[in-house]
Design a protein around this motif. Structure first.
Motif, PDB file in Angstrom:
ATOM      1  N   VAL A 146       0.865  -1.170   0.000  1.00 14.97           N
ATOM      2  CA  VAL A 146       0.000   0.000   0.000  1.00 14.97           C
ATOM      3  C   VAL A 146       0.909   1.229   0.000  1.00 14.97           C
ATOM      4  CG1 VAL A 146      -0.291   0.137   2.516  1.00 14.97           C
ATOM      5  CG2 VAL A 146      -2.031   1.094   1.044  1.00 14.97           C
ATOM      6  N   ALA A 147       0.543   2.205  -0.805  1.00 13.94           N
ATOM      7  CA  ALA A 147       1.277   3.462  -0.866  1.00 13.94           C
ATOM      8  C   ALA A 147       0.453   4.522  -0.163  1.00 13.94           C
ATOM      9  CB  ALA A 147       1.540   3.848  -2.315  1.00 13.94           C
ATOM     10  N   TRP A 148       1.136   5.316   0.663  1.00 16.55           N
ATOM     11  CA  TRP A 148       0.474   6.409   1.388  1.00 16.55           C
ATOM     12  C   TRP A 148       1.489   7.536   1.537  1.00 16.55           C
ATOM     13  CZ3 TRP A 148       1.616   8.124   6.510  1.00 16.55           C
ATOM     14  CH2 TRP A 148       0.717   9.051   7.031  1.00 16.55           C
ATOM     15  N   ARG A 149       1.096   8.710   1.153  1.00 13.49           N
ATOM     16  CA  ARG A 149       1.986   9.860   1.166  1.00 13.49           C
ATOM     17  C   ARG A 149       3.280   9.522   0.424  1.00 13.49           C
ATOM     18  NH1 ARG A 149       0.558  14.082   3.710  1.00 13.49           N
ATOM     19  NH2 ARG A 149       2.696  14.801   4.004  1.00 13.49           N
ATOM     20  N   ASP A 150       4.422   9.605   1.093  1.00 11.71           N
ATOM     21  CA  ASP A 150       5.686   9.308   0.424  1.00 11.71           C
ATOM     22  C   ASP A 150       6.284   7.974   0.892  1.00 11.71           C
ATOM     23  OD1 ASP A 150       6.189  10.292   2.952  1.00 11.71           O
ATOM     24  OD2 ASP A 150       7.912  11.499   2.379  1.00 11.71           O
ATOM     25  N   GLU A 164       7.914  13.575   9.083  1.00 11.82           N
ATOM     26  CA  GLU A 164       6.747  14.067   9.818  1.00 11.82           C
ATOM     27  C   GLU A 164       5.668  12.994   9.954  1.00 11.82           C
ATOM     28  OE1 GLU A 164       5.923  17.750   7.606  1.00 11.82           O
ATOM     29  OE2 GLU A 164       7.008  18.819   9.200  1.00 11.82           O
ATOM     30  N   VAL A 165       6.128  11.779  10.285  1.00  8.65           N
ATOM     31  CA  VAL A 165       5.230  10.637  10.410  1.00  8.65           C
ATOM     32  C   VAL A 165       5.426   9.989  11.761  1.00  8.65           C
ATOM     33  CG1 VAL A 165       4.761   8.299   9.544  1.00  8.65           C
ATOM     34  CG2 VAL A 165       5.080  10.176   7.931  1.00  8.65           C
ATOM     35  N   GLU A 166       4.305   9.609  12.371  1.00 13.19           N
ATOM     36  CA  GLU A 166       4.350   8.779  13.570  1.00 13.19           C
ATOM     37  C   GLU A 166       3.533   7.531  13.302  1.00 13.19           C
ATOM     38  OE1 GLU A 166       2.684  11.390  16.558  1.00 13.19           O
ATOM     39  OE2 GLU A 166       0.655  10.855  16.004  1.00 13.19           O
ATOM     40  N   PHE A 194      -1.628   2.674  13.269  1.00 11.34           N
ATOM     41  CA  PHE A 194      -2.096   3.963  12.773  1.00 11.34           C
ATOM     42  C   PHE A 194      -0.879   4.791  12.373  1.00 11.34           C
ATOM     43  CE2 PHE A 194      -4.886   2.384  16.083  1.00 11.34           C
ATOM     44  CZ  PHE A 194      -6.129   2.403  15.467  1.00 11.34           C
ATOM     45  N   LEU A 195      -0.786   5.159  11.112  1.00 14.05           N
ATOM     46  CA  LEU A 195       0.262   6.056  10.643  1.00 14.05           C
ATOM     47  C   LEU A 195      -0.363   7.426  10.471  1.00 14.05           C
ATOM     48  CD1 LEU A 195       0.808   3.133   8.913  1.00 14.05           C
ATOM     49  CD2 LEU A 195       2.918   4.427   8.643  1.00 14.05           C
ATOM     50  N   ASP A 236      -5.498  11.759   3.711  1.00 17.21           N
ATOM     51  CA  ASP A 236      -4.228  12.435   3.434  1.00 17.21           C
ATOM     52  C   ASP A 236      -3.285  12.410   4.626  1.00 17.21           C
ATOM     53  OD1 ASP A 236      -5.019  13.049   0.872  1.00 17.21           O
ATOM     54  OD2 ASP A 236      -5.628  15.105   1.353  1.00 17.21           O
ATOM     55  N   SER A 237      -3.836  12.517   5.828  1.00 16.87           N
ATOM     56  CA  SER A 237      -2.986  12.599   7.012  1.00 16.87           C
ATOM     57  C   SER A 237      -2.993  11.338   7.875  1.00 16.87           C
ATOM     58  CB  SER A 237      -3.405  13.791   7.878  1.00 16.87           C
ATOM     59  OG  SER A 237      -4.720  13.598   8.352  1.00 16.87           O
ATOM     60  N   ARG A 238      -3.692  10.267   7.432  1.00 10.11           N
ATOM     61  CA  ARG A 238      -3.792   9.079   8.283  1.00 10.11           C
ATOM     62  C   ARG A 238      -4.003   7.817   7.447  1.00 10.11           C
ATOM     63  NH1 ARG A 238      -5.699   8.747  14.062  1.00 10.11           N
ATOM     64  NH2 ARG A 238      -6.548   6.690  14.317  1.00 10.11           N
ATOM     65  N   LEU A 239      -3.299   6.761   7.847  1.00  8.79           N
ATOM     66  CA  LEU A 239      -3.489   5.435   7.278  1.00  8.79           C
ATOM     67  C   LEU A 239      -3.633   4.474   8.445  1.00  8.79           C
ATOM     68  CD1 LEU A 239      -3.405   3.537   4.741  1.00  8.79           C
ATOM     69  CD2 LEU A 239      -0.962   3.240   5.253  1.00  8.79           C
TER      70      LEU A 239
END
Length: 173
Positions: A21-25, A132-134, A69-70, A41-44
Motif C-alpha cells: 500500500v502506498a500512502w503519502r511518500d 513528519e510521520v508517527e 495507525f500512521l 491524506d494525514s492518516r493510514l
C-alpha cells in the motif's frame, strides 16, 4: 453487481495482489490477513481484523485485535511522546534510535496502566521526524481486558515486519 463492488473494495483495502500500500511518500507491505480500514491524506490505519467506524461494537471480531495507525504530523518529535507517556503515568519500556526504511527514527514502547473501565495496554510509537510521520501500534482491547499487553506481545513480530517493509519515495512538499 454489488458483490463485485464489495470484493473489489476488499482487494483494494488489502493493498492489491502484492500486499503493498502506498500512502503519502511511503510504501509498506500490509501483513497477511490485515485490512486497511482508513486512508486519508494525514492518516493510514490498518488492523488484523475489520474494525473502524463501519463496524458496530456488537459486531466486534473475536480474538486478538491489533491495529497500526500512521499519521502525518508536521513537527512531530519523540519528545512530545515522552511527555505524553509521563503525563498519563505510563512506564517507558523502550526508548531507542532506529531507522525506518533508511530514515532515522525513534522507537518508544510503553505500558499504560488501566483503571476506570479501561484496560492496561502496551503500545509502540515510532516517530520519523524527517518525514513528519508517527506510527502507533497497539492492541484494541475491550474495557478491563487483562490480556491486552499479551496481545501486543504476540503482535510485536508483525509490527516489526511492517516497519521493516517501509520504503520511502521523494519527500512530499
Amino acid at each position: 453487481m454489488g458483490l463485485l463492488v464489495v470484493i473489489a473494495s476488499l482487494l483494494a483495502a488489502c493493498g492489491g495482489d502484492d500486499g503493498m500500500v502506498a500512502w503519502r511518500d511511503l510504501e509498506l507491505t500490509v501483513p497477511d490477513g490485515w485490512v486497511v480500514f482508513e486512508e486519508e491524506d494525514s492518516r493510514l490505519s490498518l488492523a488484523n481484523q475489520a474494525i473502524g467506524a463501519d463496524v458496530a461494537e456488537a459486531d466486534r471480531p473475536d480474538g486478538d485485535v491489533v491495529a497500526v495507525f500512521l499519521t502525518h504530523r508536521p513537527g512531530v518529535t519523540p519528545g512530545e511522546w515522552r511527555s505524553y507517556i509521563e503525563e498519563v503515568g505510563a512506564t517507558l519500556e523502550v526508548d531507542q534510535p532506529i531507522e525506518v526504511g533508511g530514515v532515522p527514527a525513534t522507537r518508544l514502547q510503553f505500558l499504560t496502566p488501566g483503571g476506570d473501565g479501561s484496560a492496561t495496554t502496551r503500545e509502540l510509537v515510532v516517530v520519523v521526524p524527517a518525514r513528519e510521520v508517527e506510527l502507533l501500534a497497539q492492541p484494541v482491547p475491550l474495557p478491563d481486558d487483562e490480556q491486552a499487553p499479551a496481545t501486543f506481545d504476540r503482535a510485536l513480530p508483525t509490527f516489526d515486519e511492517l516497519l521493516d517493509s517501509v520504503t520511502w519515495g521523494a519527500p512530499l512538499d
